[in-house]
Design a protein around this motif. Sequence first.
Motif, PDB file in Angstrom:
ATOM      1  N   GLN A 171      44.930  48.084  37.396  1.00  0.00           N
ATOM      2  CA  GLN A 171      43.764  47.558  36.678  1.00  0.00           C
ATOM      3  C   GLN A 171      43.667  46.046  36.836  1.00  0.00           C
ATOM      4  O   GLN A 171      42.573  45.491  36.982  1.00  0.00           O
ATOM      5  CB  GLN A 171      43.845  47.927  35.196  1.00  0.00           C
ATOM      6  CG  GLN A 171      42.588  47.586  34.407  1.00  0.00           C
ATOM      7  CD  GLN A 171      41.402  48.440  34.811  1.00  0.00           C
ATOM      8  OE1 GLN A 171      41.474  49.661  34.806  1.00  0.00           O
ATOM      9  NE2 GLN A 171      40.294  47.795  35.156  1.00  0.00           N
ATOM     10  N   VAL A 172      44.805  45.363  36.821  1.00  0.00           N
ATOM     11  CA  VAL A 172      44.809  43.915  37.031  1.00  0.00           C
ATOM     12  C   VAL A 172      44.228  43.581  38.405  1.00  0.00           C
ATOM     13  O   VAL A 172      43.390  42.683  38.549  1.00  0.00           O
ATOM     14  CB  VAL A 172      46.244  43.345  36.914  1.00  0.00           C
ATOM     15  CG1 VAL A 172      46.273  41.885  37.354  1.00  0.00           C
ATOM     16  CG2 VAL A 172      46.758  43.470  35.488  1.00  0.00           C
ATOM     17  N   ARG A 178      37.208  42.694  41.826  1.00  0.00           N
ATOM     18  CA  ARG A 178      35.804  42.751  41.416  1.00  0.00           C
ATOM     19  C   ARG A 178      35.341  41.452  40.755  1.00  0.00           C
ATOM     20  O   ARG A 178      34.159  41.238  40.544  1.00  0.00           O
ATOM     21  CB  ARG A 178      35.584  43.907  40.437  1.00  0.00           C
ATOM     22  CG  ARG A 178      35.870  45.285  41.010  1.00  0.00           C
ATOM     23  CD  ARG A 178      35.900  46.342  39.912  1.00  0.00           C
ATOM     24  NE  ARG A 178      34.580  46.578  39.370  1.00  0.00           N
ATOM     25  CZ  ARG A 178      34.269  46.537  38.085  1.00  0.00           C
ATOM     26  NH1 ARG A 178      35.208  46.223  37.192  1.00  0.00           N
ATOM     27  NH2 ARG A 178      33.060  46.770  37.669  1.00  0.00           N
ATOM     28  N   LYS A 179      36.320  40.610  40.397  1.00  0.00           N
ATOM     29  CA  LYS A 179      36.034  39.382  39.643  1.00  0.00           C
ATOM     30  C   LYS A 179      35.236  39.713  38.380  1.00  0.00           C
ATOM     31  O   LYS A 179      34.299  39.016  37.988  1.00  0.00           O
ATOM     32  CB  LYS A 179      35.268  38.372  40.510  1.00  0.00           C
ATOM     33  CG  LYS A 179      36.044  37.900  41.731  1.00  0.00           C
ATOM     34  CD  LYS A 179      37.298  37.149  41.332  1.00  0.00           C
ATOM     35  CE  LYS A 179      38.016  36.551  42.544  1.00  0.00           C
ATOM     36  NZ  LYS A 179      38.645  37.595  43.378  1.00  0.00           N
ATOM     37  N   LEU A 234      48.023  40.016  27.374  1.00  0.00           N
ATOM     38  CA  LEU A 234      47.661  38.601  27.473  1.00  0.00           C
ATOM     39  C   LEU A 234      47.012  38.300  28.824  1.00  0.00           C
ATOM     40  O   LEU A 234      46.060  37.507  28.906  1.00  0.00           O
ATOM     41  CB  LEU A 234      48.905  37.732  27.279  1.00  0.00           C
ATOM     42  CG  LEU A 234      49.471  37.665  25.857  1.00  0.00           C
ATOM     43  CD1 LEU A 234      50.812  36.931  25.851  1.00  0.00           C
ATOM     44  CD2 LEU A 234      48.486  36.968  24.915  1.00  0.00           C
ATOM     45  N   LEU A 235      47.495  38.957  29.869  1.00  0.00           N
ATOM     46  CA  LEU A 235      46.907  38.771  31.198  1.00  0.00           C
ATOM     47  C   LEU A 235      45.478  39.301  31.234  1.00  0.00           C
ATOM     48  O   LEU A 235      44.570  38.655  31.776  1.00  0.00           O
ATOM     49  CB  LEU A 235      47.767  39.479  32.243  1.00  0.00           C
ATOM     50  CG  LEU A 235      47.334  39.341  33.708  1.00  0.00           C
ATOM     51  CD1 LEU A 235      47.209  37.869  34.109  1.00  0.00           C
ATOM     52  CD2 LEU A 235      48.323  40.057  34.618  1.00  0.00           C
ATOM     53  N   PHE A 236      45.250  40.470  30.631  1.00  0.00           N
ATOM     54  CA  PHE A 236      43.905  41.032  30.584  1.00  0.00           C
ATOM     55  C   PHE A 236      42.961  40.142  29.760  1.00  0.00           C
ATOM     56  O   PHE A 236      41.792  39.967  30.107  1.00  0.00           O
ATOM     57  CB  PHE A 236      43.930  42.438  29.977  1.00  0.00           C
ATOM     58  CG  PHE A 236      44.450  43.494  30.903  1.00  0.00           C
ATOM     59  CD1 PHE A 236      43.978  43.604  32.208  1.00  0.00           C
ATOM     60  CD2 PHE A 236      45.428  44.392  30.482  1.00  0.00           C
ATOM     61  CE1 PHE A 236      44.456  44.575  33.070  1.00  0.00           C
ATOM     62  CE2 PHE A 236      45.908  45.367  31.331  1.00  0.00           C
ATOM     63  CZ  PHE A 236      45.426  45.461  32.627  1.00  0.00           C
ATOM     64  N   LEU A 243      38.903  33.918  33.072  1.00  0.00           N
ATOM     65  CA  LEU A 243      38.650  33.955  34.510  1.00  0.00           C
ATOM     66  C   LEU A 243      37.298  34.568  34.874  1.00  0.00           C
ATOM     67  O   LEU A 243      36.590  34.055  35.735  1.00  0.00           O
ATOM     68  CB  LEU A 243      39.770  34.739  35.210  1.00  0.00           C
ATOM     69  CG  LEU A 243      41.169  34.137  35.097  1.00  0.00           C
ATOM     70  CD1 LEU A 243      42.194  35.032  35.793  1.00  0.00           C
ATOM     71  CD2 LEU A 243      41.213  32.725  35.683  1.00  0.00           C
ATOM     72  N   TYR A 244      36.950  35.683  34.223  1.00  0.00           N
ATOM     73  CA  TYR A 244      35.716  36.385  34.595  1.00  0.00           C
ATOM     74  C   TYR A 244      34.845  36.661  33.367  1.00  0.00           C
ATOM     75  O   TYR A 244      34.503  37.803  33.072  1.00  0.00           O
ATOM     76  CB  TYR A 244      36.037  37.719  35.283  1.00  0.00           C
ATOM     77  CG  TYR A 244      37.209  37.669  36.221  1.00  0.00           C
ATOM     78  CD1 TYR A 244      37.251  36.735  37.269  1.00  0.00           C
ATOM     79  CD2 TYR A 244      38.281  38.539  36.083  1.00  0.00           C
ATOM     80  CE1 TYR A 244      38.332  36.684  38.131  1.00  0.00           C
ATOM     81  CE2 TYR A 244      39.368  38.506  36.944  1.00  0.00           C
ATOM     82  CZ  TYR A 244      39.382  37.569  37.956  1.00  0.00           C
ATOM     83  OH  TYR A 244      40.465  37.522  38.809  1.00  0.00           O
TER      84      TYR A 244
END
Length: 276
Positions: A171-172, A178-179, A234-236, A243-244
């Motif tokens: 998923q990451v 897909r940004k 946290l990354l998501f 980021l997006y």
Amino acid sequence: METEWNSFALEVTYTVLGWVAFVVWSCSFYPQFILNFLRKSVVGLNFNYLLLNNTKHTLYLIYNVSLYFSPAIRFQYHKKYGFDQMIPVAANDVAFSTHAVLLTAVLLFQVAIYERGNQSISKITMGIVITVWTTVAVCSFIAFQSNSWLWLISIFNTMQVIIAALKYIPQVIMNFMRKSTDGFSIGNVLLDFGGGMANYAQMATQSIDQNSWVNFSGNIGKVLLSLVCMFFDLLFMCQHYVLYPSNKAASASVTEPLIKSPNQPVAASVPVAENV
């Protein structure tokens, strides 16, 4: 005879944190379920993530049910870690695992009935799942010969942590390629993070009461699961909010005003990107 709690207040705190973790973690499945239902589509949701998630929760369910209900396995745990140590699995762990297996199966069913574009499960993921269940079969045969049931479910617990780390990666990568995080519910992520915090706090509460950190090593899978979940959550969050934040596919349009001057030509609609 099971070890008693030293502090009633900490026992209550342990129970409350456990059921908070159950509620929050269990609720984390529903934003994605509802999003899929409303869109009648699973485009943007990685199928590798779903299959690995279901496999992971099935292994975790076997571990929790076995250690919570089996007298033989509980005896083996006490023999290894000490008869003065508490069993590091609570009723909320069993309830959560049961619910998680059911809900991940429902999400996989949604994949089968809703629009999915050109997405599919990768050969790598299928290879991982086949390897996992082959390992389960081989280790079960070995454990049956020697009655090493605690050893067996500890392997299951270790594998579920490894899969917990692996399941997030597709998923990451999909979000990165897909940004965009469109199609992947951020509500799921936020609730998952809260459940991880409550789960870790529950383990710490038991250790404080018993003045021992053996329960962390005795159920290292539960501890690492919380940490892995919070790291990827946290990354998501970073992907979604930093980021997006505005890369959702364009689906809205802006039209000219309804009232125009007599000599003003009618312009065509101009599509613009919609913010998340």
